[in-house]
Write an enzyme that holds these catalytic residues in place. Structure first.
Site, PDB file in Angstrom:
ATOM      1  N   HIS A   1      -1.255  -1.276  -4.225  1.00 40.03           N
ATOM      2  CA  HIS A   1      -2.500  -0.982  -3.512  1.00 40.03           C
ATOM      3  C   HIS A   1      -2.596   0.530  -3.309  1.00 40.03           C
ATOM      4  O   HIS A   1      -1.691   1.161  -2.759  1.00 40.03           O
ATOM      5  CB  HIS A   1      -2.527  -1.726  -2.176  1.00 40.03           C
ATOM      6  CG  HIS A   1      -3.828  -1.616  -1.446  1.00 40.03           C
ATOM      7  ND1 HIS A   1      -4.931  -2.377  -1.773  1.00 40.03           N
ATOM      8  CD2 HIS A   1      -4.212  -0.833  -0.409  1.00 40.03           C
ATOM      9  CE1 HIS A   1      -5.938  -2.060  -0.961  1.00 40.03           C
ATOM     10  NE2 HIS A   1      -5.520  -1.113  -0.125  1.00 40.03           N
TER      11      HIS A   1
ATOM     12  N   ASP B   1      -4.805   3.553  -1.860  1.00 38.90           N
ATOM     13  CA  ASP B   1      -5.842   3.873  -0.875  1.00 38.90           C
ATOM     14  C   ASP B   1      -6.417   5.266  -1.090  1.00 38.90           C
ATOM     15  O   ASP B   1      -5.725   6.263  -0.934  1.00 38.90           O
ATOM     16  CB  ASP B   1      -5.261   3.783   0.539  1.00 38.90           C
ATOM     17  CG  ASP B   1      -5.074   2.344   0.979  1.00 38.90           C
ATOM     18  OD1 ASP B   1      -6.031   1.556   0.873  1.00 38.90           O
ATOM     19  OD2 ASP B   1      -3.959   2.002   1.435  1.00 38.90           O
TER      20      ASP B   1
ATOM     21  N   PHE C   1      -6.318   4.791   8.229  1.00 37.72           N
ATOM     22  CA  PHE C   1      -4.911   5.059   8.548  1.00 37.72           C
ATOM     23  C   PHE C   1      -4.063   3.823   8.341  1.00 37.72           C
ATOM     24  O   PHE C   1      -4.521   2.706   8.579  1.00 37.72           O
ATOM     25  CB  PHE C   1      -4.775   5.514  10.018  1.00 37.72           C
ATOM     26  CG  PHE C   1      -5.615   6.719  10.324  1.00 37.72           C
ATOM     27  CD1 PHE C   1      -5.148   7.999  10.039  1.00 37.72           C
ATOM     28  CD2 PHE C   1      -6.898   6.569  10.834  1.00 37.72           C
ATOM     29  CE1 PHE C   1      -5.947   9.108  10.270  1.00 37.72           C
ATOM     30  CE2 PHE C   1      -7.708   7.679  11.071  1.00 37.72           C
ATOM     31  CZ  PHE C   1      -7.226   8.954  10.794  1.00 37.72           C
TER      32      PHE C   1
ATOM     33  N   MET D   1      -9.000   8.015   0.184  1.00 36.55           N
ATOM     34  CA  MET D   1      -9.787   8.435   1.360  1.00 36.55           C
ATOM     35  C   MET D   1     -10.303   9.843   1.131  1.00 36.55           C
ATOM     36  O   MET D   1      -9.578  10.692   0.602  1.00 36.55           O
ATOM     37  CB  MET D   1      -8.904   8.406   2.604  1.00 36.55           C
ATOM     38  CG  MET D   1      -8.246   7.055   2.850  1.00 36.55           C
ATOM     39  SD  MET D   1      -7.338   7.062   4.385  1.00 36.55           S
ATOM     40  CE  MET D   1      -6.535   5.451   4.294  1.00 36.55           C
TER      41      MET D   1
ATOM     42  N   HIS E   1      -8.481   1.019  -3.807  1.00 34.50           N
ATOM     43  CA  HIS E   1      -9.361   0.765  -2.664  1.00 34.50           C
ATOM     44  C   HIS E   1     -10.058   2.078  -2.324  1.00 34.50           C
ATOM     45  O   HIS E   1      -9.443   2.979  -1.764  1.00 34.50           O
ATOM     46  CB  HIS E   1      -8.495   0.243  -1.500  1.00 34.50           C
ATOM     47  CG  HIS E   1      -9.247   0.042  -0.225  1.00 34.50           C
ATOM     48  ND1 HIS E   1      -8.614  -0.171   0.983  1.00 34.50           N
ATOM     49  CD2 HIS E   1     -10.584   0.005   0.039  1.00 34.50           C
ATOM     50  CE1 HIS E   1      -9.517  -0.311   1.939  1.00 34.50           C
ATOM     51  NE2 HIS E   1     -10.718  -0.200   1.394  1.00 34.50           N
TER      52      HIS E   1
ATOM     53  N   SER F   1       0.852  -1.194   0.000  1.00 37.55           N
ATOM     54  CA  SER F   1       0.000   0.000   0.000  1.00 37.55           C
ATOM     55  C   SER F   1       0.883   1.239   0.000  1.00 37.55           C
ATOM     56  O   SER F   1       1.664   1.457   0.929  1.00 37.55           O
ATOM     57  CB  SER F   1      -0.889   0.021   1.247  1.00 37.55           C
ATOM     58  OG  SER F   1      -1.385   1.346   1.425  1.00 37.55           O
TER      59      SER F   1
ATOM     60  N   MET G   1     -11.175  -5.943   5.614  1.00 34.56           N
ATOM     61  CA  MET G   1     -10.376  -5.005   6.396  1.00 34.56           C
ATOM     62  C   MET G   1     -10.037  -5.671   7.731  1.00 34.56           C
ATOM     63  O   MET G   1     -10.925  -6.159   8.429  1.00 34.56           O
ATOM     64  CB  MET G   1     -11.161  -3.721   6.684  1.00 34.56           C
ATOM     65  CG  MET G   1     -11.430  -2.824   5.495  1.00 34.56           C
ATOM     66  SD  MET G   1      -9.977  -2.202   4.641  1.00 34.56           S
ATOM     67  CE  MET G   1      -9.071  -1.380   5.925  1.00 34.56           C
TER      68      MET G   1
ATOM     69  N   ASP H   1      -6.498  -6.573   4.373  1.00 32.44           N
ATOM     70  CA  ASP H   1      -5.897  -5.231   4.362  1.00 32.44           C
ATOM     71  C   ASP H   1      -5.852  -4.636   5.767  1.00 32.44           C
ATOM     72  O   ASP H   1      -6.893  -4.365   6.353  1.00 32.44           O
ATOM     73  CB  ASP H   1      -6.737  -4.332   3.433  1.00 32.44           C
ATOM     74  CG  ASP H   1      -6.146  -2.945   3.238  1.00 32.44           C
ATOM     75  OD1 ASP H   1      -5.034  -2.686   3.721  1.00 32.44           O
ATOM     76  OD2 ASP H   1      -6.827  -2.115   2.596  1.00 32.44           O
TER      77      ASP H   1
ATOM     78  N   MET I   1     -12.227   4.331  -0.275  1.00 31.92           N
ATOM     79  CA  MET I   1     -12.856   4.576   1.035  1.00 31.92           C
ATOM     80  C   MET I   1     -13.529   5.941   0.907  1.00 31.92           C
ATOM     81  O   MET I   1     -13.052   6.950   1.437  1.00 31.92           O
ATOM     82  CB  MET I   1     -11.794   4.544   2.133  1.00 31.92           C
ATOM     83  CG  MET I   1     -11.269   3.131   2.397  1.00 31.92           C
ATOM     84  SD  MET I   1      -9.686   3.097   3.238  1.00 31.92           S
ATOM     85  CE  MET I   1      -8.588   3.268   1.839  1.00 31.92           C
TER      86      MET I   1
HETATM   87  C1  DX5 Z   1      -6.256   1.510   5.724  1.00 30.51           C
HETATM   88  C2  DX5 Z   1      -5.791   1.156   4.332  1.00 30.51           C
HETATM   89  C3  DX5 Z   1      -4.704   0.139   4.286  1.00 30.51           C
HETATM   90  C4  DX5 Z   1      -3.446   0.552   4.963  1.00 30.51           C
HETATM   91  C5  DX5 Z   1      -2.597  -0.639   5.238  1.00 30.51           C
HETATM   92  O1  DX5 Z   1      -7.420   2.253   5.657  1.00 30.51           O
HETATM   93  O2  DX5 Z   1      -6.862   0.633   3.583  1.00 30.51           O
HETATM   94  O3  DX5 Z   1      -4.423  -0.227   2.942  1.00 30.51           O
HETATM   95  O4  DX5 Z   1      -2.697   1.457   4.236  1.00 30.51           O
HETATM   96  O5  DX5 Z   1      -1.480  -0.197   5.921  1.00 30.51           O
HETATM   97  P1  DX5 Z   1      -0.742  -1.092   6.990  1.00 30.51           P
HETATM   98  O6  DX5 Z   1      -0.210  -2.270   6.263  1.00 30.51           O
HETATM   99  O7  DX5 Z   1       0.320  -0.196   7.509  1.00 30.51           O
HETATM  100  O8  DX5 Z   1      -1.762  -1.463   8.037  1.00 30.51           O
HETATM  101 ZN    ZN Z   2      -6.421  -0.324   1.582  1.00 31.49          ZN
END
Ligand code: DX5
Ligand code: ZN
Length: 230
Positions: A35, A37, A145, A39, A68, A10, A139, A181, A70
């Site tokens: 990956h 993310d 985060f 947000m 991904h 990620s 998840m 994840d 969110m």
């Molecule tokens: C959290 C994200 C994850 C996150 C994973 O909301 O969806 O992808 O970045 O990070 P680590 O591996 O540090 O938990």
């Molecule tokens: Zn993610």
């Protein structure tokens, strides 16, 4: 262990000032997916990156970009990410008014489609859309985060999701990836894969452990080795 195994670093934990270099380094280290993310400071209390950044990193790697989402609402972003070079798109079903339609929309734009389920979101969201799923993302932390601790109850949920997916494919259904994840590290990836995950996201574990030359070969090899002990 599950025959096909993928690691999806990620980039949430990457150095954003050198993102092109960072994605090239994970590809060189054997990453299967990037990956990505997204947000929106609405569905989750954080704000990250959008289609422009996806488009910017696309020419730097050949591996698939695993977006991904969110975000809430979901649908308007799908064509933008598909155009920006995304290959897989997952979203949180609670954030879409019409989950079946959103899954179709993703496939109509040429991407693999999936739902992302929070720790307290039941697997029942899979029930009536099995045929439309290419991925189920569980998840193992609450979204928002990087660097959080793996929630152990995810292991039982993974086993149950694996059972449902295997029953679906055994009955002639299409393959469905099972992605986990959050909080995946070298010391727990073995049990995560043993519980049925075939695709592991790892953010802080990868980007927090650079080699002396700034690459990520040692940590990626270590994750693969630990996954094989499953
Ligand atoms: C959290 C994200 C994850 C996150 C994973 O909301 O969806 O992808 O970045 O990070 P680590 O591996 O540090 O938990
Ligand atoms: Zn993610």
């Amino acid at each position: 262990m599950t025959p096909t195994f993928r690691i999806a670093p990620s980039i949430l934990s990457a150095d954003f000032s050198r993102l092109g270099e960072e994605v090239r380094a994970i590809e060189a280290a054997g990453a299967d997916l990037v990956h990505f993310d997204v947000m929106d400071n609405h569905y989750v209390p954080n704000l990250t990156i959008g289609p422009l950044v996806c488009e910017a990193i696309r020419p730097h790697v050949k591996i698939a970009i695993d977006v991904h989402l969110m975000v809430e609402p979901v649908d308007a972003l799908i064509p933008l990410f598909a155009k920006a070079g995304a290959n897989l798109i997952t979203f949180h079903p609670e954030a879409s008014r019409h989950v079946d339609r959103t899954l179709q929309l993703i496939r109509d734009h040429g991407c693999k489609a999936g739902i992302a389920l929070n720790p307290a979101t039941p697997l029942a969201w899979m029930d009536h859309v099995m045929d439309r799923l290419d991925i189920v993302l569980l998840m193992s932390v609450n979204p928002g985060f990087g660097g959080q601790k793996f929630i152990p109850a995810t292991l039982g949920k993974l086993r149950e999701a694996r059972r449902r997916i295997d029953a679906h494919t055994a009955a002639g259904g299409q393959p469905i990836w099972l992605e986990v994840d959050g909080g995946v590290k070298t010391d727990n990836i073995g049990e995560i894969v043993a519980a049925g995950a075939d695709t592991c996201v790892a953010g802080s574990a990868v980007f927090g452990a650079p080699d002396a030359d700034g690459g990520y070969r040692s940590v990626m090899n270590e994750l693969r080795r630990a996954a094989r002990t499953a």
